[in-house]
Each structure stands twice: as C-alpha cells, then as structure tokens.
Write a protein that holds these residues in place. Structure first.
Motif, PDB file in Angstrom:
ATOM      1  N   CYS A  79      86.239 137.606  45.419  1.00 30.41           N
ATOM      2  CA  CYS A  79      86.350 139.008  45.786  1.00 30.41           C
ATOM      3  C   CYS A  79      87.735 139.553  45.433  1.00 30.41           C
ATOM      4  CB  CYS A  79      86.034 139.221  47.266  1.00 30.41           C
ATOM      5  SG  CYS A  79      85.663 140.943  47.625  1.00 30.41           S
ATOM      6  N   ASN A  80      88.174 140.580  46.141  1.00 30.53           N
ATOM      7  CA  ASN A  80      89.519 141.122  45.879  1.00 30.53           C
ATOM      8  C   ASN A  80      90.262 141.239  47.194  1.00 30.53           C
ATOM      9  OD1 ASN A  80      91.197 143.989  45.884  1.00 30.53           O
ATOM     10  ND2 ASN A  80      91.644 142.660  44.156  1.00 30.53           N
ATOM     11  N   ARG A 133      88.236 149.959  50.014  1.00 33.57           N
ATOM     12  CA  ARG A 133      87.636 148.771  50.627  1.00 33.57           C
ATOM     13  C   ARG A 133      88.739 147.727  50.732  1.00 33.57           C
ATOM     14  NH1 ARG A 133      89.585 145.886  47.284  1.00 33.57           N
ATOM     15  NH2 ARG A 133      88.402 144.188  48.232  1.00 33.57           N
ATOM     16  N   GLY A 134      88.430 146.687  51.501  1.00 30.14           N
ATOM     17  CA  GLY A 134      89.446 145.692  51.841  1.00 30.14           C
ATOM     18  C   GLY A 134      89.929 145.964  53.244  1.00 30.14           C
ATOM     19  N   ALA A 135      89.900 144.959  54.089  1.00 28.93           N
ATOM     20  CA  ALA A 135      90.140 145.183  55.517  1.00 28.93           C
ATOM     21  C   ALA A 135      91.399 146.002  55.815  1.00 28.93           C
ATOM     22  CB  ALA A 135      90.152 143.834  56.239  1.00 28.93           C
ATOM     23  N   ARG A 162      81.966 151.184  58.900  1.00 28.01           N
ATOM     24  CA  ARG A 162      81.560 149.824  58.486  1.00 28.01           C
ATOM     25  C   ARG A 162      81.799 148.900  59.676  1.00 28.01           C
ATOM     26  NH1 ARG A 162      83.926 147.708  52.873  1.00 28.01           N
ATOM     27  NH2 ARG A 162      82.103 146.333  52.961  1.00 28.01           N
ATOM     28  N   GLN A 209      83.745 142.960  43.040  1.00 29.03           N
ATOM     29  CA  GLN A 209      85.160 143.213  43.337  1.00 29.03           C
ATOM     30  C   GLN A 209      86.069 142.260  42.552  1.00 29.03           C
ATOM     31  OE1 GLN A 209      82.756 143.056  45.692  1.00 29.03           O
ATOM     32  NE2 GLN A 209      83.228 144.287  47.500  1.00 29.03           N
ATOM     33  N   ASP A 240      87.934 139.413  56.377  1.00 25.27           N
ATOM     34  CA  ASP A 240      87.709 140.683  57.071  1.00 25.27           C
ATOM     35  C   ASP A 240      87.774 140.521  58.581  1.00 25.27           C
ATOM     36  OD1 ASP A 240      86.141 140.619  54.365  1.00 25.27           O
ATOM     37  OD2 ASP A 240      86.657 142.709  54.793  1.00 25.27           O
ATOM     38  N   ASN A 269      84.159 136.704  55.432  1.00 19.10           N
ATOM     39  CA  ASN A 269      84.703 137.236  54.198  1.00 19.10           C
ATOM     40  C   ASN A 269      83.556 137.603  53.272  1.00 19.10           C
ATOM     41  OD1 ASN A 269      87.107 137.918  52.666  1.00 19.10           O
ATOM     42  ND2 ASN A 269      86.564 136.229  51.300  1.00 19.10           N
ATOM     43  N   LYS A 270      83.876 138.134  52.120  1.00 18.41           N
ATOM     44  CA  LYS A 270      82.869 138.581  51.169  1.00 18.41           C
ATOM     45  C   LYS A 270      81.776 137.535  50.951  1.00 18.41           C
ATOM     46  CE  LYS A 270      82.686 141.692  49.904  1.00 18.41           C
ATOM     47  NZ  LYS A 270      81.956 142.662  50.700  1.00 18.41           N
TER      48      LYS A 270
HETATM   49  C1  LIG Z   1      92.405 141.758  52.243  1.00 19.36           C
HETATM   50  S1  LIG Z   1      90.842 142.068  52.877  1.00 19.36           S
HETATM   51  C2  LIG Z   1      89.876 141.836  51.467  1.00 19.36           C
HETATM   52  C3  LIG Z   1      88.456 141.533  51.817  1.00 19.36           C
HETATM   53  O1  LIG Z   1      87.686 142.739  51.907  1.00 19.36           O
HETATM   54  C4  LIG Z   1      86.601 142.624  50.999  1.00 19.36           C
HETATM   55  O2  LIG Z   1      85.424 143.216  51.437  1.00 19.36           O
HETATM   56  P1  LIG Z   1      85.021 144.702  50.874  1.00 19.36           P
HETATM   57  O3  LIG Z   1      85.430 144.731  49.431  1.00 19.36           O
HETATM   58  O4  LIG Z   1      83.528 144.768  51.099  1.00 19.36           O
HETATM   59  O5  LIG Z   1      85.785 145.657  51.748  1.00 19.36           O
HETATM   60  C5  LIG Z   1      86.419 141.149  50.825  1.00 19.36           C
HETATM   61  O6  LIG Z   1      85.737 140.577  51.900  1.00 19.36           O
HETATM   62  C6  LIG Z   1      87.842 140.711  50.746  1.00 19.36           C
HETATM   63  O7  LIG Z   1      88.078 139.365  50.915  1.00 19.36           O
END
Ligand SMILES: CSC[C@H]1O[C@H](OP(=O)(O)O)[C@H](O)[C@@H]1O
Length: 353
Positions: A165-166, A51-53, A93, A204, A245, A255-256
């Motif tokens: 988040c991360n 996960r993470g863009a 997604r 996260q 994202d 974002n998250k």
């Molecule tokens: C560097 S993009 C990180 C971004 O992605 C996370 O979403 P997810 O964990 O659902 O993929 C979150 O929005 C982060 O800020």
C-alpha cells in the motif's frame, strides 16, 4: 530531514480554504482541489481523494473548522456546532483510528477552552479550531520524521525492503511512516532497494508508493501482490515495513487488505515484519484486532479497472479495504517514541506512560 525531492503534500491549508491533492488521479495528474466545507472534506475522505490514516485525521481536523467558521453565536453555540461537525466527519470511514483521534482532539480543545478557561467568545473559539488543525498537521510532520529515525536503526545500507500500500508522504503530513526511513536512508547515501506491492484493488502501491519513491530518486521495483512470495524466496527482501490504520491494545494490526498475507509470507521466509505508525494510530480502547471495524467498499473497485469491466456482471464481490495481522506476525511496531516489541499488551501501555 530534507530530501532532494520532497513528496507532494496531500493537505495544504491555503489561508481561507483547504487545498487537497486528489490522490485518485495520481500518478498521471497532480490536481489540488479547493475544499471550503465540512461536506467537501467528508466526501474527499470517503472517496479516497485523501487517504492514509494520518492524512485523513489532518483533513478532518480542518474539516471541523470549515464546518463552523460561518456559524455565529457565543462559544457555547460554536462548541455545539464543533461537536456536530466532528460527529458528521466521523462517519466518513470506519477503520483508521486517526480520524477519530483527530476529531476527539478538536472537541477536547474546545471543551478545555470553555470549561478550563471560561471562553465565551465564539469567534475566538473558531480561530482556536483552525490553530489546532494546523498544530495537528505540524506535529504529524515531526512525528513521521522521528518514526523514520527509529525505523532506520532496524535497516542497513544495501537492504532490500518490501512494502504494501502507501504509507508515505501522501498518507501523512510529510515523509510518511513506513516510507520515512527510506527517505532518511537516501539522505545518508544508503543503497536501499524497495519492492512495492501494487496493492489491489485501489492500487495505492503502484499509483502512490512507486510514484513517491520514483519522484524521490529511490530505487523502487513495482510488483503485483501475487509476486511477493517469489521475491522473498529469491532473497531480495531482508525486511518488510508497512503502515497501519489502527493498532489494537494487544498489538494486532489493521492495515490495507493483503497485509496479513504479506506478514505470513514474511514469517515463512524468516523476514522481519515491521509496522510503522504514530502513537495516534495505537488504540488502547480496542482490545484486539477482532474489534477493529473493517471497511467494506463498493464492488466497482474490484470489478472495474484498466478502463473496463474485468468481471462478469452480477458476480458476488467481497471488497474489504483492510485486514488484521495478528500480533504474533509483527516483529516490531515503530513509533515516534521508539521501537516496541512483544509482549505488545504490556509494552504498548508502557508507551503511553
Ligand atoms: C500511514 S497510514 C497508511 C495506511 O492507510 C492506507 O489505507 P487507505 O489508502 O485506504 O486510506 C493503508 O492501509 C496504509 O497502510
């Protein structure tokens, strides 16, 4: 930018398969899964194993190669399969634009080889797909390092930073976006105190950001999301920095879930709210945040937790994975090409030249 303890790599090409860190198991278990098909990658993205863009885009790029490497035929037949696999992976997604950016880049590479260079050999095209995925990952690592350099100009030794988040090495090829300056600050011997929101419901922040920063020896304090206001009111935070994202053409930021609330709190406390992202996360084709598709996920993410059910059966649940922060709450957007401030419509377009 070498740090004493580099964050774990989320996606590793292993020569004939993709080793992918199963982020659902962190921080307790470090398990790499061997993915060999596009279906494996689709499932890993959907279920947040990766996960993470940027990391999603990188995994999907390798997923295209995994999806076509067994296909036989000439370049046109292989290109048709590349497009099919890319369109399939695009359904994993909906919000992180890097997924679509990476898949479009793989399709464009194939098109350029066939139409631009007259490529006819299917095997050569397949190898070109692997090279492009490797290139996307390598570029992201350098991009994150540059984001860290630019972000550091906005921070200072002794600063308190809150993040949500991360957006660290686990969400990218390496270093992260929002967390990149923190690794660089550590290298420079700065004393940075980080407050990491746990980030319900998928946690996260507690599972990944607190883990990454602790592993790196960076001063991190884990807080529940509902503690951010108090932490800011105590004067412990001088900057908020988050990832994203998708940034719309007007600077609205997806974002998250929970990020919008943090941005409002930051504004209320006179704290700058920074968004760190590669240019591949900026989507000039999406005019405003209202047009960004917001993923809604299964209710179990909200009702199950801590090893048991935490809500009455049958209760209605709303579980959006993201929210949109209007651009007026965004102090600056930090990219690999520099720091962008309002007016975002005009200045984001300038960024792309
Ligand atoms: C560097 S993009 C990180 C971004 O992605 C996370 O979403 P997810 O964990 O659902 O993929 C979150 O929005 C982060 O800020």
């Amino acid at each position: 930018m070498e740090t004493a303890q580099q964050p774990l790599q989320s996606v590793v090409w292993a020569g004939d398969h993709l080793d992918l860190l199963d982020q659902r198991l962190l921080p307790e278990e470090i398990v790499y899964l061997a993915l060999t098909t596009a279906e494996d990658v689709w499932e890993a993205i959907r279920h947040l194993k990766v996960r993470g863009a940027p990391a999603i885009g990188i995994a999907a790029a390798f997923g295209v190669y995994l999806g076509v490497r067994e296909v036989s035929g000439d370049a046109e037949q292989v290109q048709a399969e590349i497009n099919r696999q890319a369109d399939y992976l695009a359904t994993s997604r909906p919000t992180a634009v890097n997924l679509f950016w990476a898949l479009d880049r793989m399709k464009a590479k194939a098109d350029a080889l066939l139409t631009g260079e007259g490529l006819r050999d299917g095997e050569v095209l397949k190898e070109a797909m692997l090279s492009e995925a490797i290139q996307i990952q390598a570029e992201d690592e350098e991009t994150c390092r540059l984001i860290g350099e630019h972000a550091l100009t906005l921070l200072h030794d002794g600063i308190g930073v809150l993040t949500h988040c991360n957006a660290g090495g686990l969400a990218t090829a390496k270093y992260g976006t929002a967390l990149a300056p923190l690794y660089l600050a550590q290298e420079r011997g700065w004393n940075v105190k980080v407050f990491a929101d746990e980030t319900r419901p998928v946690l996260q922040g507690s599972r990944l950001t607190a883990f990454e920063l602790q592993q790196a020896g960076i001063d991190v304090t884990l807080i529940c999301d509902n503690m951010a206001a108090m932490v800011m009111s105590k004067g412990w935070v001088q900057a908020v920095i988050v990832g994203t994202d998708r940034v719309a053409a007007n600077g609205d930021v997806a974002n998250k879930i929970g990020t919008y609330g943090v941005a409002v709190l930051a504004k209320a406390h006179g704290i700058p709210f920074y968004v760190a992202c590669p240019m591949s996360t900026i989507d000039l084709n999406t005019p405003t945040g209202a047009e960004i598709p917001i993923e809604e996920r299964n209710e179990e993410e909200v009702t199950e937790g801590f090893g048991k059910r935490t809500a009455p059966r049958g209760v209605k649940v709303f579980n959006p994975a993201f929210d949109v922060t209007p651009n007026e709450y965004v102090t600056a957007i930090i990219t690999e090409k520099g720091v962008v401030q309002a007016p975002y419509g005009e200045n984001l377009r300038k960024l792309f030249g």
